[in-house]
Design a protein around this motif. Sequence first.
Motif, PDB file in Angstrom:
ATOM      1  N   GLU A  43       0.857  -1.251   0.146  1.00 53.49           N
ATOM      2  CA  GLU A  43      -0.145   0.209   0.423  1.00 53.49           C
ATOM      3  C   GLU A  43       0.425   1.086   0.574  1.00 53.49           C
ATOM      4  N   LYS A  44       1.957   1.094   0.724  1.00 52.98           N
ATOM      5  CA  LYS A  44       2.788   2.512   0.998  1.00 52.98           C
ATOM      6  C   LYS A  44       3.263   2.871  -0.361  1.00 52.98           C
ATOM      7  N   PHE A  45       3.358   2.111  -1.118  1.00 52.39           N
ATOM      8  CA  PHE A  45       4.694   1.939  -3.020  1.00 52.39           C
ATOM      9  C   PHE A  45       3.454   1.834  -3.997  1.00 52.39           C
ATOM     10  N   SER A  46       2.151   2.058  -3.320  1.00 46.90           N
ATOM     11  CA  SER A  46       1.382   2.018  -4.575  1.00 46.90           C
ATOM     12  C   SER A  46      -0.155   2.523  -4.214  1.00 46.90           C
ATOM     13  N   SER A  47      -0.617   3.025  -5.407  1.00 48.84           N
ATOM     14  CA  SER A  47      -2.452   3.348  -5.249  1.00 48.84           C
ATOM     15  C   SER A  47      -3.067   2.367  -5.094  1.00 48.84           C
ATOM     16  N   LEU A  48      -2.779   1.172  -5.356  1.00 47.48           N
ATOM     17  CA  LEU A  48      -3.858   0.538  -4.891  1.00 47.48           C
ATOM     18  C   LEU A  48      -4.271   0.519  -3.245  1.00 47.48           C
ATOM     19  N   SER A  49      -5.307  -0.176  -3.528  1.00 52.45           N
ATOM     20  CA  SER A  49      -6.624  -0.430  -2.462  1.00 52.45           C
ATOM     21  C   SER A  49      -6.011  -2.069  -1.356  1.00 52.45           C
TER      22      SER A  49
END
Length: 128
Positions: A43-49
Amino acid sequence: MAFKVKIIEKGKPGIAGGGPKKFYLQIVYDGEATMDDIVKEVEKFSSLSEPDIRGVIIAIENIIQDKLAQGKIVRLERLGTFYPSISSKGETNASDLSINSIKKVNVNYRPGDRIKKALKDANINKVS
């Protein structure tokens, strides 16, 4: 990054009393990284939930299972390679071999170059 090792004493398997014992280094495991931990990191490295990340991980797991069951080698580039293997009884005659000769079905894993390098470059600390 660093991991810890400790000294252990081992005998030789199959020899009464263990035979002459030798000392070896063994990794001291420092807990686990669970699915929750990995999801939080991604989550910290992407825009995915969180649900999206969990869905992708579960889908990859299902696909790997299917491909391995089909006898395929699964290459995940930098992550590494998964491949099925079997262990079977040895027979004197080839005609004595059958599906029942299989003792164990397993999955092997070969890490990708980046994972191997991370372990090679990791600091190692000896603990008592």
